[in-house]
Design an enzyme around this catalytic site. Structure first.
Site: not given
Length: 375
Positions: A24, A60, A174, A203, A229, A255, A305, A325
């Site tokens: 997202a 990232r 997601k 999530d 989530e 997380e 996470h 996960e």
């Protein structure tokens, strides 16, 4: 048995992803698609000939910063007894205290801390879970890597089929798309595809405001989700608490937080039903164990996470039945695989974390520092 640290090797490894990943945060314009993950590996050697391996990561930006900080503070461990893990964690924190006790500085320490725990378990001849005191030898697992927003729903359904066929127990997809109608249509399609009895989670990656989270949360109730989530900003403890009180569906978060203190705010406010700490993000196993005690006292379910190679052990040692996960992204980094069947990850009896760094990971190394005695 007293031992001494004689040397450390720190490696910055860039793992390329097979496909650009979008959740997202990409669809709302906050981030670019993710194409790689930066890992920090720490290998700690002792005079007795033992070696511990640990790792942390950054998605990232942030990988070079973690490596640089670790390279600065790690020499303070040379000559120390590796058994004194809590004291050594504190020593490393104070070595870099001017840049804080959370974020990149403690994430840099996390890789070293994990290596010290790996080393301690190897010395005992036990898996890390057994060293910590396991409550179980397997942990419920769900898949995340096949449910991202960049994939068309047909591919998400195919991914879910493959995950369940491989032995994984639940599916997370997601949400947080700019269109709530798209989110609801995708969730409905997955629920119908996997059936009413298969655990399903969603999530939102922090992309909703409070009214939107309330409205979509109510609309999601019909799907019997295990949890929603990160419906709100990760630091909005009060907003999460209000949502947790108003919805039947459990709220999960944690997380993105980078310290025990930040997680304590979630617990103090009653903001989550399911807490999702990430050991590499909060400073390693030493800090994770502190948080686990707080979470147990609050009777929270735990679903750590990412980094399942570490978290499978920590979840196995948590009193209340947890979730893990599953991501297949990290497979190329290690020579070993976790066994997955009957909806659960089954821990091996290999000492420590039970993983060794692969030759492929070595090839992806972009920076390296050898400290203390030569390898």
């Amino acid at each position: 048995m007293t031992d001494r640290i004689t040397g450390l090797t720190l490696s910055s490894v860039t793992l390329p992803l097979k496909h650009a990943i979008s959740d997202a945060k990409v669809f709302t314009g906050r981030q670019r698609p993710m194409t790689e993950v930066a890992f920090l590996f720490a290998e700690v050697r002792t005079e007795s000939g033992l070696e511990g391996v640990g790792f942390g990561y950054s998605k990232r930006a942030g990988g070079p910063a973690q490596f640089a900080h670790a390279r600065e503070v790690a020499p303070d461990l040379i000559g120390e007894d590796p058994n004194d893990i809590q004291r050594l964690w504190t020593k490393l924190v104070w070595a870099g205290a001017s840049v804080g006790r959370s974020g990149a500085s403690t994430q840099a320490i996390a890789a070293i801390d994990v290596a010290l725990w790996d080393l301690k378990a190897k010395r005992a001849g036990l898996s890390l879970a057994k060293l910590l005191g396991a409550h179980r030898d397997s942990v419920r697992c769900y898949d995340t890597s096949g449910g991202f927003l960049h994939e068309p729903i047909e591919q998400v359904l195919a991914n879910a089929t493959a995950s369940l066929a491989s032995g994984i127990g639940g599916i997370k997809i997601k949400v947080g798309h700019p269109s709530a109608a798209v989110d609801l249509a995708r969730v409905r399609a997955v629920r119908e595809h996997i059936g009413a009895e298969t655990p399903l989670m969603v999530d939102a990656n922090q992309q909703w405001d409070r009214p939107t989270a309330q409205r979509i949360g109510r609309a999601l109730e019909e799907f019997g989700l295990v949890w929603i989530e990160e419906p709100l900003d990760a630091y909005d403890a009060e907003g999460h608490a209000a949502l947790a009180r108003s919805l039947d569906t459990a709220i999960a978060s944690g997380e993105m937080l980078t310290s025990v203190a930040e997680h304590h705010e979630l617990i103090r406010h009653g903001a989550v039903d399911i807490i999702q700490p990430d050991a590499p993000r909060i400073g390693g196993i030493t800090q994770f164990l502190r948080l686990a005690g707080l979470a147990e006292h609050a009777n929270l379910i735990m679903a750590p996470h990412f980094a399942m190679e570490i978290h499978a052990h920590l979840a196995a040692a948590y009193p209340h039945e947890p979730w893990i996960e599953h991501f297949d992204w990290l497979h190329p980094l290690f020579d070993e695989r976790l066994e997955i069947r009957d909806g659960r990850i089954h821990l091996s009896d290999r000492p420590g974390l039970g993983v060794t760094i692969s030759d492929q990971a070595r090839k992806w190394t972009v920076d390296r520092a050898d400290l203390g005695a030569p390898v």
